[in-house]
Design a protein around this motif. Structure first.
Motif, mmCIF file in Angstrom:
data_model
loop_
_atom_site.group_PDB
_atom_site.id
_atom_site.type_symbol
_atom_site.label_atom_id
_atom_site.label_comp_id
_atom_site.label_asym_id
_atom_site.label_seq_id
_atom_site.Cartn_x
_atom_site.Cartn_y
_atom_site.Cartn_z
ATOM 1 N N TYR A 1 0.845 -0.998 0.027
ATOM 2 C CA TYR A 1 0.108 -0.007 -0.027
ATOM 3 C C TYR A 1 0.861 1.356 0.083
ATOM 4 N N LYS B 1 2.347 1.780 -3.344
ATOM 5 C CA LYS B 1 1.046 2.175 -4.294
ATOM 6 C C LYS B 1 1.065 3.861 -3.988
ATOM 7 N N GLN C 1 1.747 6.857 -6.719
ATOM 8 C CA GLN C 1 0.611 7.864 -7.127
ATOM 9 C C GLN C 1 1.202 9.189 -6.836
#
Length: 124
Positions: free
Chosen positions: A81, A84, A88
């Motif tokens: 996570y 990720k 982003q």
């Protein structure tokens, strides 16, 4: 850098409709210059219409892309996570750099157009 973009996007967000109207006005003006204007008018004002349209679209894009809250990492989250979220944020950085480069290019071309307009109006 992303905080700067987000701060300005929150200020520009209410003016999204104005940016779209400016784009449509520039597009209409460009169409008129392309098909109905005299060659002298078209030569003088076509680049200005294109630059106004591109600049208004870039400002609209800035307001829309950077308005939402940016993702943040959590210390209790899993490693995937966090990766990720970092990817982003990297994409947001790349978008910010791309918008900056495009705005600088349109500003440079706009100054060149302005110099040409001033030169022809006052020194010819």
């Amino acid at each position: 850098m992303l905080a700067f973009y987000q701060r300005w996007a929150r200020r520009m967000y209410p003016a999204r409709a104005v940016f779209i109207v400016l784009f449509l006005l520039a597009l209409t003006t460009f169409g008129w210059l392309l098909f109905s204007a005299t060659p002298e008018q078209a030569q003088r004002w076509q680049l200005t219409a294109v630059l106004c349209g591109v600049s208004s679209l870039l400002l609209w894009l800035w307001a829309v892309l950077f308005y939402p809250e940016l993702p943040t990492t959590d210390s209790n989250a899993t490693t995937l996570y966090n990766i990720k979220i970092r990817l982003q944020r990297l994409c947001y950085y790349v978008l910010a750099l791309l918008v900056t480069v495009l705005l600088l290019a349109t500003t440079y071309l706009g100054l060149r157009v302005l110099k040409g307009i001033i030169a022809t109006l006052f020194f010819s």
